[in-house]
Write a protein that holds these residues in place. Structure first.
Motif, PDB file in Angstrom:
ATOM      1  N   GLU A  86       0.841  -1.208   0.000  1.00  0.00           N
ATOM      2  CA  GLU A  86       0.000   0.000   0.000  1.00  0.00           C
ATOM      3  C   GLU A  86       0.874   1.255   0.000  1.00  0.00           C
ATOM      4  OE1 GLU A  86      -3.226   0.345  -0.262  1.00  0.00           O
ATOM      5  OE2 GLU A  86      -4.275  -1.364   0.643  1.00  0.00           O
ATOM      6  N   THR A 463      -5.161   8.295  -3.824  1.00  0.00           N
ATOM      7  CA  THR A 463      -5.678   7.367  -2.806  1.00  0.00           C
ATOM      8  C   THR A 463      -5.092   7.625  -1.421  1.00  0.00           C
ATOM      9  OG1 THR A 463      -3.997   5.646  -3.160  1.00  0.00           O
ATOM     10  CG2 THR A 463      -5.935   5.612  -4.593  1.00  0.00           C
ATOM     11  N   THR A 466      -6.503   6.440   2.121  1.00  0.00           N
ATOM     12  CA  THR A 466      -7.365   5.269   1.941  1.00  0.00           C
ATOM     13  C   THR A 466      -6.489   4.053   1.646  1.00  0.00           C
ATOM     14  OG1 THR A 466      -7.608   5.566  -0.455  1.00  0.00           O
ATOM     15  CG2 THR A 466      -9.154   6.752   0.967  1.00  0.00           C
ATOM     16  N   THR A 467      -7.110   2.913   1.480  1.00  0.00           N
ATOM     17  CA  THR A 467      -6.389   1.698   1.117  1.00  0.00           C
ATOM     18  C   THR A 467      -6.944   1.149  -0.195  1.00  0.00           C
ATOM     19  OG1 THR A 467      -7.857   0.390   2.510  1.00  0.00           O
ATOM     20  CG2 THR A 467      -5.764   1.086   3.468  1.00  0.00           C
ATOM     21  N   LEU A 468      -6.125   0.388  -0.897  1.00  0.00           N
ATOM     22  CA  LEU A 468      -6.510  -0.163  -2.182  1.00  0.00           C
ATOM     23  C   LEU A 468      -6.837  -1.650  -2.123  1.00  0.00           C
ATOM     24  CD1 LEU A 468      -3.917   1.566  -4.540  1.00  0.00           C
ATOM     25  CD2 LEU A 468      -6.395   1.857  -4.606  1.00  0.00           C
ATOM     26  N   ASN A 469      -6.151  -2.366  -1.249  1.00  0.00           N
ATOM     27  CA  ASN A 469      -6.275  -3.830  -1.271  1.00  0.00           C
ATOM     28  C   ASN A 469      -7.686  -4.308  -0.966  1.00  0.00           C
ATOM     29  OD1 ASN A 469      -4.561  -6.303  -1.608  1.00  0.00           O
ATOM     30  ND2 ASN A 469      -5.470  -6.773   0.383  1.00  0.00           N
ATOM     31  N   ASP A 470      -8.469  -3.501  -0.247  1.00  0.00           N
ATOM     32  CA  ASP A 470      -9.846  -3.880   0.055  1.00  0.00           C
ATOM     33  C   ASP A 470     -10.818  -3.385  -1.011  1.00  0.00           C
ATOM     34  OD1 ASP A 470      -9.406  -1.244   0.697  1.00  0.00           O
ATOM     35  OD2 ASP A 470     -10.448  -1.304   2.619  1.00  0.00           O
ATOM     36  N   ARG A 471     -10.269  -2.821  -2.106  1.00  0.00           N
ATOM     37  CA  ARG A 471     -11.096  -2.330  -3.212  1.00  0.00           C
ATOM     38  C   ARG A 471     -10.481  -2.832  -4.521  1.00  0.00           C
ATOM     39  NH1 ARG A 471     -11.165   3.608  -3.413  1.00  0.00           N
ATOM     40  NH2 ARG A 471      -9.087   3.540  -2.474  1.00  0.00           N
ATOM     41  N   GLU A 473     -11.332  -3.226  -7.661  1.00  0.00           N
ATOM     42  CA  GLU A 473     -11.425  -2.446  -8.893  1.00  0.00           C
ATOM     43  C   GLU A 473     -10.521  -1.222  -8.832  1.00  0.00           C
ATOM     44  OE1 GLU A 473     -15.458  -1.521  -9.823  1.00  0.00           O
ATOM     45  OE2 GLU A 473     -16.070  -3.622 -10.045  1.00  0.00           O
ATOM     46  N   ALA A 474     -10.494  -0.555  -7.681  1.00  0.00           N
ATOM     47  CA  ALA A 474      -9.641   0.622  -7.528  1.00  0.00           C
ATOM     48  C   ALA A 474      -8.167   0.226  -7.599  1.00  0.00           C
ATOM     49  CB  ALA A 474      -9.942   1.321  -6.205  1.00  0.00           C
TER      50      ALA A 474
END
Length: 490
Positions: A86, A463, A466-471, A473-474
């Protein structure tokens, strides 16, 4: 001689990737602020940011096994690896924004597969568990796993040629990168100078003292001719690598009390033989020896420096009391204070395996080093490889309520309570996570300005916060966008 001008808004000590990153952020946030960088050497990025002094991996925890150690119950958790990845995504976004705005070339980063490689039944079982824990994580999408010699040979021929039929396993992610942090630092500093920042080379900051006006007075000496001068600053960042501890100690801030430094040096084998280099395009990490520090994880790496590819293998750990590659033999003893002596002794007491490992490494012959290389590359010939000295790493030692003192393998921001001075201690993952680390510095040191700055930073790092791994598509979208901007594959 004193600088006769009014106090500078910002002084950064050390011309490495950390200072360059923070200065670039501050210059965009406050273009009216006066910024000056002091570098003790004749060029920037000559210590830990130099490409031959670091692994240039672009640490995203894709291949570094030390971010996912096996617990006593045999389980492996992906949490630390996800956290590191992240952080690297924030760095990628920041660099991508600067590239898209024409302020940074994208030649400092190259697509290079990231692999892990282990031998022996127990290690194979561990790597299989690690793969299962990561394969469905969005930020690790595309990870492959194999125990098949033929498949691994296709990924990295040098790992298999000449190898007996022993249990082995490997993972691969083709979306990995190799980063020339020296080139990146130089490009950032060039941009800073074009927009009005000052760079003072061959100038060593000797001490930092608080003035009655609550500014900071820096005593500086030009290393050519020993000409002294002093300057005042409202905010000071100490990004001097191993030299940061001494300077923070000289400032007298309470927050540095109890911190010590444990220097570890290292060497790498390097080859530019095109017949060898052409057979290996990957960064391949193995497992550290028992008692070895995480930064000593063996790896066989493709490196691209100034557009030319080579291979590195190492590191071979060693010990030097210097805190910088071009530092002083008195760095370690000169850092000892009444406040950190107890934690340092506690660390020595609790890290006997590490001491034993370092002694073994120091006594290792060249032939033994070549044998370690052959565990990765069975067909390696010693005459094809030269031994080079890498940069110094100063690991953090600090107070601990339970143990008295602990050795920390990571980075730590130390800032005064009023936010007027901050510095960075420690090492890996370091350069790869310079952007999130500097965001931490901004939040700690400029709480009043942060609400105004945050939207501006979000334009560069969408981002952030925020975090990406839990999204999923993002995560896929951001990785695709940054890959395109940085000229990466995938």
């Amino acid at each position: 001689m004193s600088d006769s001008r009014a106090p500078l808004d910002v002084v950064l000590i050390g011309g490495g990737i950390m200072s360059a990153t923070l200065a670039t952020m501050l210059q965009r946030l406050q273009p009216d602020w006066t910024i000056r960088i002091y570098e003790s050497l004749g060029e920037v990025a000559q210590e830990s940011s130099n490409p031959w002094n670091n692994a240039g991996t672009g640490h995203a925890a894709m291949c570094e096994l030390n971010y996912m150690p096996e617990a006593k119950d045999g389980s492996v958790s992906p949490d630390k690896a996800i956290s590191i990845n992240e952080q690297f995504q924030l760095s990628r976004q920041f660099w991508s924004s600067l590239v898209e705005q024409g302020e940074l070339p994208n030649t400092f980063i190259t697509s290079t597969p990231h692999m892990t490689f282990v031998r022996g039944g127990d290690n194979v079982k561990y790597l299989r568990k690690r793969y299962k824990a990561l394969k469905d994580q969005p930020l690790f999408s595309g990870m492959e796993y194999s125990e098949d010699h033929k498949v691994i040979r296709e990924w990295a021929p040098l790992l298999i040629k000449g190898r007996t039929r022993e249990p082995i396993a490997a993972t691969r992610i083709t979306a990995g990168t190799d980063v020339d942090f020296g080139a990146l630092t130089n490009a950032l500093v060039d941009g800073l100078k074009q927009r009005g920042a000052e760079l003072y080379l061959n100038c060593r900051v000797k001490s930092i003292r608080r003035t009655r006006q609550n500014t900071w007075r820096l005593r500086v000496k030009h290393t050519v001719g020993n000409t002294p001068h002093s300057v005042e600053a409202r905010f000071v960042f100490v990004g001097a690598g191993g030299g940061a501890l001494h300077l923070l100690q000289s400032s007298g801030i309470d927050e540095i009390n109890g911190f010590g430094g444990f220097p570890i040096s290292g060497k790498f084998f390097r080859t530019t033989n095109p017949k060898i280099v052409g057979q290996h395009e990957a960064k391949v990490y193995g497992k550290a020896a028992v008692g070895a520090p995480p930064m000593s994880v063996p790896h066989l790496d493709t490196r691209v420096v100034n557009g030319e590819a080579s291979l590195l293998f190492g590191p071979f750990a060693g010990f030097s009391p210097k805190f910088l590659k071009k530092g002083s033999w008195w760095d370690l003893p000169g850092s000892i204070r009444a406040g950190n002596l107890g934690p340092m002794l506690a660390v020595a007491r609790d890290n006997i395996p590490l001491m034993r490992y370092l002694i073994t490494e120091l006594l290792a012959s060249r032939a033994k080093k070549v044998q370690a290389l052959r565990e990765f590359m069975p067909t390696a010939k010693g005459e094809d490889w030269e031994l080079i000295t890498a940069g110094q790493r100063v690991q953090v030692m600090k107070k601990d309520a339970q143990h008295g003192g602990v050795l920390q393998f990571g980075t730590e921001v130390v800032a005064a309570s009023d936010g007027s001075i901050a510095g960075l201690l420690g090492a890996s993952p370091g350069a790869s996570t310079a952007v999130p680390i500097m965001l931490d510095v901004l939040q700690k040191c400029f709480p009043q300005q942060w609400p105004t700055w945050e939207p501006k930073l979000a334009e560069l790092i969408p981002t952030m916060g925020t975090t990406l791994n839990d999204r999923p598509e993002a995560a896929a979208r951001v990785q695709a966008e940054t890959s395109k901007a940085l000229g990466l594959e995938g």
